[in-house]
Motif scaffolding. Structure first.
Motif, mmCIF file in Angstrom:
data_model
loop_
_atom_site.group_PDB
_atom_site.id
_atom_site.type_symbol
_atom_site.label_atom_id
_atom_site.label_comp_id
_atom_site.label_asym_id
_atom_site.label_seq_id
_atom_site.Cartn_x
_atom_site.Cartn_y
_atom_site.Cartn_z
ATOM 1 N N LYS A 28 -13.743 26.353 -26.119
ATOM 2 C CA LYS A 28 -13.702 25.109 -26.875
ATOM 3 C C LYS A 28 -14.082 23.991 -25.905
ATOM 4 C CE LYS A 28 -10.464 26.579 -30.420
ATOM 5 N NZ LYS A 28 -9.251 26.265 -31.212
ATOM 6 N N VAL A 29 -15.291 23.514 -26.074
ATOM 7 C CA VAL A 29 -15.859 22.566 -25.119
ATOM 8 C C VAL A 29 -15.290 21.171 -25.329
ATOM 9 C CG1 VAL A 29 -18.008 21.577 -24.240
ATOM 10 C CG2 VAL A 29 -17.975 23.932 -25.093
ATOM 11 N N MET A 30 -14.990 20.493 -24.242
ATOM 12 C CA MET A 30 -14.525 19.113 -24.319
ATOM 13 C C MET A 30 -15.683 18.211 -24.743
ATOM 14 S SD MET A 30 -12.148 16.805 -23.905
ATOM 15 C CE MET A 30 -10.863 17.540 -22.883
ATOM 16 N N VAL A 31 -15.533 17.540 -25.890
ATOM 17 C CA VAL A 31 -16.555 16.623 -26.397
ATOM 18 C C VAL A 31 -16.044 15.197 -26.214
ATOM 19 C CG1 VAL A 31 -17.838 15.864 -28.432
ATOM 20 C CG2 VAL A 31 -17.372 18.308 -28.085
ATOM 21 N N PRO A 32 -16.785 14.350 -25.515
ATOM 22 C CA PRO A 32 -16.311 12.979 -25.282
ATOM 23 C C PRO A 32 -16.205 12.187 -26.576
ATOM 24 C CG PRO A 32 -18.600 13.220 -24.594
ATOM 25 C CD PRO A 32 -18.099 14.591 -24.909
ATOM 26 N N ILE A 33 -15.336 11.203 -26.577
ATOM 27 C CA ILE A 33 -15.170 10.338 -27.745
ATOM 28 C C ILE A 33 -16.090 9.137 -27.591
ATOM 29 C CG2 ILE A 33 -13.570 8.881 -29.028
ATOM 30 C CD1 ILE A 33 -11.304 10.738 -28.087
ATOM 31 N N SER A 34 -17.008 8.968 -28.505
ATOM 32 C CA SER A 34 -17.895 7.806 -28.484
ATOM 33 C C SER A 34 -18.468 7.591 -29.869
ATOM 34 C CB SER A 34 -19.032 7.999 -27.472
ATOM 35 O OG SER A 34 -19.880 9.066 -27.859
ATOM 36 N N GLU A 35 -18.861 6.355 -30.164
ATOM 37 C CA GLU A 35 -19.477 6.047 -31.450
ATOM 38 C C GLU A 35 -20.991 6.230 -31.316
ATOM 39 O OE1 GLU A 35 -19.671 2.674 -34.976
ATOM 40 O OE2 GLU A 35 -18.560 2.256 -33.147
ATOM 41 N N PRO A 36 -21.570 7.138 -32.107
ATOM 42 C CA PRO A 36 -23.007 7.419 -31.965
ATOM 43 C C PRO A 36 -23.897 6.186 -32.049
ATOM 44 C CG PRO A 36 -21.973 9.071 -33.352
ATOM 45 C CD PRO A 36 -20.934 8.009 -33.109
ATOM 46 N N LEU A 37 -23.609 5.286 -32.975
ATOM 47 C CA LEU A 37 -24.461 4.113 -33.150
ATOM 48 C C LEU A 37 -24.424 3.235 -31.897
ATOM 49 C CD1 LEU A 37 -26.261 3.252 -35.516
ATOM 50 C CD2 LEU A 37 -24.454 1.671 -36.228
ATOM 51 N N ARG A 38 -23.258 3.069 -31.333
ATOM 52 C CA ARG A 38 -23.139 2.288 -30.099
ATOM 53 C C ARG A 38 -23.891 2.968 -28.959
ATOM 54 N NH1 ARG A 38 -19.351 -1.578 -28.357
ATOM 55 N NH2 ARG A 38 -19.343 -1.834 -26.085
ATOM 56 N N ALA A 39 -23.748 4.305 -28.859
ATOM 57 C CA ALA A 39 -24.450 5.048 -27.807
ATOM 58 C C ALA A 39 -25.959 4.919 -27.972
ATOM 59 C CB ALA A 39 -24.033 6.515 -27.845
ATOM 60 N N GLU A 40 -26.435 4.927 -29.208
ATOM 61 C CA GLU A 40 -27.866 4.766 -29.477
ATOM 62 C C GLU A 40 -28.357 3.405 -28.990
ATOM 63 O OE1 GLU A 40 -30.238 5.743 -33.408
ATOM 64 O OE2 GLU A 40 -29.231 3.813 -33.617
ATOM 65 N N PHE A 41 -27.622 2.353 -29.325
ATOM 66 C CA PHE A 41 -28.025 1.006 -28.925
ATOM 67 C C PHE A 41 -27.974 0.854 -27.408
ATOM 68 C CE2 PHE A 41 -26.209 -0.765 -33.191
ATOM 69 C CZ PHE A 41 -27.193 -0.092 -33.883
ATOM 70 N N GLU A 42 -26.937 1.384 -26.770
ATOM 71 C CA GLU A 42 -26.830 1.313 -25.308
ATOM 72 C C GLU A 42 -28.025 1.995 -24.653
ATOM 73 O OE1 GLU A 42 -21.943 1.240 -24.749
ATOM 74 O OE2 GLU A 42 -23.046 3.134 -24.661
ATOM 75 N N HIS A 43 -28.407 3.150 -25.195
ATOM 76 C CA HIS A 43 -29.559 3.877 -24.662
ATOM 77 C C HIS A 43 -30.835 3.048 -24.788
ATOM 78 C CE1 HIS A 43 -32.386 7.156 -23.918
ATOM 79 N NE2 HIS A 43 -32.970 6.884 -25.069
ATOM 80 N N PHE A 44 -31.063 2.459 -25.946
ATOM 81 C CA PHE A 44 -32.276 1.680 -26.178
ATOM 82 C C PHE A 44 -32.321 0.463 -25.251
ATOM 83 C CE2 PHE A 44 -34.738 -1.238 -29.255
ATOM 84 C CZ PHE A 44 -35.954 -0.863 -28.712
ATOM 85 N N PHE A 45 -31.222 -0.259 -25.165
ATOM 86 C CA PHE A 45 -31.207 -1.452 -24.311
ATOM 87 C C PHE A 45 -31.428 -1.086 -22.848
ATOM 88 C CE2 PHE A 45 -28.125 -3.458 -27.596
ATOM 89 C CZ PHE A 45 -29.185 -3.679 -28.462
ATOM 90 N N SER A 46 -30.851 0.019 -22.419
ATOM 91 C CA SER A 46 -31.048 0.476 -21.048
ATOM 92 C C SER A 46 -32.515 0.811 -20.797
ATOM 93 C CB SER A 46 -30.164 1.699 -20.778
ATOM 94 O OG SER A 46 -30.414 2.234 -19.500
ATOM 95 N N CYS A 47 -33.153 1.468 -21.763
ATOM 96 C CA CYS A 47 -34.562 1.831 -21.619
ATOM 97 C C CYS A 47 -35.455 0.597 -21.585
ATOM 98 C CB CYS A 47 -34.988 2.755 -22.762
ATOM 99 S SG CYS A 47 -34.249 4.402 -22.688
ATOM 100 N N ILE A 48 -35.102 -0.427 -22.348
ATOM 101 C CA ILE A 48 -35.863 -1.673 -22.325
ATOM 102 C C ILE A 48 -35.811 -2.283 -20.925
ATOM 103 C CG2 ILE A 48 -35.902 -4.071 -23.129
ATOM 104 C CD1 ILE A 48 -34.958 -3.045 -25.875
ATOM 105 N N LYS A 49 -34.628 -2.262 -20.330
ATOM 106 C CA LYS A 49 -34.431 -2.940 -19.047
ATOM 107 C C LYS A 49 -35.020 -2.175 -17.868
ATOM 108 C CE LYS A 49 -30.347 -5.550 -20.456
ATOM 109 N NZ LYS A 49 -28.900 -5.805 -20.251
ATOM 110 N N ASP A 50 -34.919 -0.828 -17.907
ATOM 111 C CA ASP A 50 -35.398 -0.071 -16.740
ATOM 112 C C ASP A 50 -36.699 0.697 -16.984
ATOM 113 O OD1 ASP A 50 -34.723 2.281 -18.124
ATOM 114 O OD2 ASP A 50 -32.817 2.527 -17.076
ATOM 115 N N GLY A 51 -37.240 0.609 -18.213
ATOM 116 C CA GLY A 51 -38.523 1.240 -18.498
ATOM 117 C C GLY A 51 -38.479 2.741 -18.653
#
Length: 321
Positions: free
Chosen positions: A271-294
């Motif tokens: 039974k794998v440990m799955v982190p607790i996070s909101e997918p929509l927030r994780a999606e936005f964080e990923h996009f903003f990070s990609c904008i900033k670092d290319g």
């Protein structure tokens, strides 16, 4: 561009409200405002979160660095292209468009304007799926079985169940398949409550031997979101809703007690440990990070188009059948 990205949301319906809610809590951006053709809806969100309700999309584009396009799918091209041409980075909800030509027009507009494009395939940021992708990096995947079932709500009227629901799993499947080409697609479906497919099943075979089965329904009186992966050395069960991942592995463990064996364990379940996070927030964080670092965007415009292309094949095959 300032360190803190200025963001605006176009479309404040059910999904748009979620965008506004999540963006309002993020330190990585400043939520400037929103726009909706229904002024009442936009003003409600503006008042709730202390942001501006813009009178036109053009006014919003002029005030922000990033535009989230959360309008009905048939309007994605119109709004996304205009946002790109105004110099905004674009996050467009899935599907990227309702046909490949419109998807390519959005991709080209963003490329020509030198802005980044992200497609809102939020399930890729579900922590259960993120965990799965890390696991299968070490496994030889043989087959994948996706099931996505829901009751009928009548919420989406401009897309079939393939474009509305199955596309989530198609995007995950494409990420699993990598660069492998598609060898064969067979599908079937049924129209139940609308003039578009409300139930669909598909079997997709890739050139590298990977076999995938996908079932999507918006006429099933139970909500199911599951993926089952058969790999050479294990079996993986993923529950999107409960965000659980279980791995079954073969083992030859036996208990020697000095007389004929009384107990044998033929497999173990992790039974794998799955982190607790909101997918929509994780999606936005990923996009903003990609904008900033290319860096590369996981759910890029090309990935969105690729998912749409496979959905079109599945849908066309089902309609012919």
């Amino acid at each position: 561009m300032s360190e803190t990205l200025k963001v605006g949301v176009v479309g404040t319906g059910n999904m748009g409200k979620n965008h506004v809610r999540v963006l309002s809590t993020m330190a990585e951006c400043q939520l400037v405002g929103c726009y909706d053709v229904n002024e009442t809806l936009a003003k409600e969100q503006a008042q709730r979160y202390g942001i501006a309700a813009f009178g036109s999309p053009e006014e919003l584009y002029a005030a922000v660095d990033v535009a989230h396009i959360v309008v009905p799918s048939f309007l994605h091209k119109e709004y996304a292209v205009a946002a790109a041409q105004a110099g905004c980075h674009v996050l467009v909800e899935k599907p990227i468009a309702l046909n490949v030509e419109d998807a390519q027009a959005i991709i080209d507009a963003c490329s020509d304007a030198g802005v980044r494009l992200c497609v809102g395939h939020v399930e890729r940021f579900n922590p259960a799926i993120s965990t799965l992708m890390n696991i299968i990096d070490q496994e030889e995947v043989i087959s994948v079985d996706f099931r996505r079932m829901s009751p009928f709500y009548g919420r989406v009227s401009d897309a079939s169940v393939v474009e509305d629901l199955m596309i989530h799993d198609v995007d995950v499947l494409n990420a699993i398949a990598g660069d492998a080409g598609i060898k064969r697609v067979a599908s079937q479906g049924a129209k139940v409550y609308t003039d578009k497919l409300d139930y669909a099943q598909a079997l997709v075979t890739y050139d590298n031997g990977l076999v995938a089965s996908l079932t999507a329904s918006r006429v099933t009186e139970s909500k199911i979101r599951k993926a089952e992966i058969s790999a050479k050395n294990c079996y993986i069960d993923v529950d999107y809703l409960n965000r659980t991942v279980e791995i079954s592995r073969k083992t030859n463990f036996s208990l020697d007690v000095g007389y004929p064996v009384q107990y044998r364990q033929e497999n173990i379940v992790e039974k794998v440990m799955v982190p607790i996070s909101e997918p929509l927030r994780a999606e936005f964080e990923h996009f903003f990070s990609c904008i900033k670092d290319g860096s590369e965007i996981a759910t890029s415009g090309e990935m969105g188009k690729r998912a749409l292309e496979l959905c079109e094949r599945i849908q066309n095959e089902a309609l012919v059948g």
